[in-house]
Design an enzyme around this catalytic site. Structure first.
Site, PDB file in Angstrom:
ATOM      1  N   GLN A  83       0.825  -1.218   0.000  1.00 28.67           N
ATOM      2  CA  GLN A  83       0.000   0.000   0.000  1.00 28.67           C
ATOM      3  C   GLN A  83       0.852   1.257   0.000  1.00 28.67           C
ATOM      4  O   GLN A  83       0.512   2.256   0.640  1.00 28.67           O
ATOM      5  CB  GLN A  83      -0.977   0.004   1.181  1.00 28.67           C
ATOM      6  CG  GLN A  83      -2.120  -0.949   1.023  1.00 28.67           C
ATOM      7  CD  GLN A  83      -2.911  -0.695  -0.258  1.00 28.67           C
ATOM      8  OE1 GLN A  83      -3.027   0.431  -0.729  1.00 28.67           O
ATOM      9  NE2 GLN A  83      -3.432  -1.752  -0.842  1.00 28.67           N
ATOM     10  N   SER A  84       1.972   1.215  -0.699  1.00 33.24           N
ATOM     11  CA  SER A  84       2.854   2.361  -0.764  1.00 33.24           C
ATOM     12  C   SER A  84       2.372   3.361  -1.813  1.00 33.24           C
ATOM     13  O   SER A  84       2.204   3.016  -2.987  1.00 33.24           O
ATOM     14  CB  SER A  84       4.262   1.873  -1.107  1.00 33.24           C
ATOM     15  OG  SER A  84       5.023   2.932  -1.630  1.00 33.24           O
ATOM     16  N   ASN A  85       2.180   4.606  -1.369  1.00 31.37           N
ATOM     17  CA  ASN A  85       1.848   5.669  -2.318  1.00 31.37           C
ATOM     18  C   ASN A  85       3.052   5.982  -3.200  1.00 31.37           C
ATOM     19  O   ASN A  85       2.912   6.432  -4.329  1.00 31.37           O
ATOM     20  CB  ASN A  85       1.437   6.937  -1.567  1.00 31.37           C
ATOM     21  CG  ASN A  85       0.226   6.699  -0.690  1.00 31.37           C
ATOM     22  OD1 ASN A  85      -0.827   6.328  -1.179  1.00 31.37           O
ATOM     23  ND2 ASN A  85       0.381   6.891   0.617  1.00 31.37           N
TER      24      ASN A  85
END
Ligand SMILES: *Cc1c(COP(=O)(O)O)cnc(C)c1O
Length: 358
Positions: A83-85
């Site tokens: 879930q890394s932007n």
């Protein structure tokens, strides 16, 4: 410390940059009332940088990609959490630059629902053509990244490894630029800016912003809210970012230790672990500003800002800016994180069935 403000075009003149962001981002008044004695509160909308749902990494990636192209790199690599932007925005930047992109992703947290692996940023990463390599634990990421780079070199590629959050001196230049942009806007709106609040993760946003404010001759304070580690670890990261910026620009930039402020009381149990206060502010701001914060970064930073302002211990607080660093896609990744009193866990389980039972 510099006495005379520096000219930004002159500072950045020789530094390669690939345009990716829609700039300037808006500076909007906040409608949600905040406690404490202070002037007006504005939101700097870096959730609106425009690249594949926006966020703060886009400004950094303009310089990172500029550098990678300057070195004739053919493929971009990075490591990050699920879930890394950062991975999402890098995937989009790589697509625009016509480069392949691999990300080592860790840890695959078993206690998160399936949406965490399949929705939000992960869904967008795959849509954008990122090649994801999942590892079991964060401690395995660095070796996996090195192996991947070796394999790619053996295939005749020229890999460029982007550090965590693109927070080296190169990426942090994006927030030097943002500081100058923000000061133009506060001057145009007649704001008397005294404090800027920001979520502090890998430190490049905080470091670049602080460096930029000082280079532009502003004495406004940057108040970092840690989203994960203790303050001391974050201060080291911010200082490294500032040193990197000074080196890149070839300027002396003596930011005193006391000026690097990171509060660690709002991170909860750690990175991506929800806190009640953050989730409450995410809901409140959504319902009074129509503005979407997220539960991993901006919700915690906003909760920290509200609490610190309410305590009236920050000295003289005049006009305030909250730097909205993005993170919106993470809202879709874990329906449990935003459970509300009206929609509690059993209700979500009833609505979503298998999604939350995984
Ligand atoms: C990465 C990120 C941050 C933290 O920025 P750093 O430069 O890594 O400190 C804050 N907010 C969001 C939404 C992010 O994706």
């Amino acid at each position: 410390m510099l006495d005379e403000p520096m000219s930004l075009p002159k500072l950045l003149a020789d530094i390669p940059r690939l345009p990716l962001a829609v700039l300037p981002t808006p500076l909007d008044p906040l409608l949600t009332p905040l406690p404490g004695d202070h002037g007006r509160v504005f939101v700097k909308r870096d959730d609106c940088t425009g690249l594949a749902m926006g966020g703060n990494k886009t400004r950094k990636l303009e310089f990172t990609l500029g550098h990678a192209r300057h070195l004739a790199a053919t493929v971009l690599l990075t490591a990050s959490g699920v879930q890394s932007n950062h991975v999402r925005q890098t995937a989009a930047a790589a697509a625009r630059a016509g480069m392949a992109f691999h990300a080592v992703v860790a840890p695959a947290l078993a206690h998160f629902p399936r949406a965490h692996l399949e929705s939000g940023n992960m869904l967008l990463d795959m849509l954008l053509g990122a090649q994801l390599h999942l590892v079991e634990e964060e401690s395995l990421a660095e070796a996996a990244l090195a192996r991947l780079a070796d394999d790619l070199r053996a295939q005749g590629e020229r890999p460029y490894i982007i550090p965590l959050g693109a927070s080296d001196g190169i990426g942090s230049l994006g927030y030097v630029d943002c500081a100058f942009e923000l000061l133009r806007q506060t001057a145009d709106s007649g704001l008397d800016l005294s404090h800027v609040f920001v979520a502090t993760g890998s430190g490049g946003t905080h470091g670049g912003l602080l460096a930029g404010l000082r280079l532009a001759g502003s004495r406004a304070l940057v108040i970092g809210i840690s989203v994960s580690e203790p303050s001391a670890a974050k201060v080291d990261k911010v200082r490294a970012s500032i040193s990197g910026v000074a080196e890149m620009l070839g300027v002396a930039l003596d930011v005193a230790d006391a000026e690097i402020v990171v509060h660690d009381a709002y991170a909860g149990e750690g990175y991506a672990h929800p806190t009640q206060a953050a989730n409450d502010w995410v809901r409140r701001v959504a319902r009074s500003d129509g503005l979407l914060l997220d539960q991993v970064y901006t919700g915690k930073a906003f909760a920290g800002m509200a609490d610190l302002l309410g305590r009236n211990q920050l000295g003289s607080v005049r006009d305030v800016v909250f730097l909205h660093t993005g993170g919106t896609p993470a809202l879709f990744a874990d329906p449990r994180l935003l459970r509300t009193p009206e929609l509690d866990a059993p209700e979500i389980a009833r609505l979503y069935g298998a999604v939350t039972e995984d």
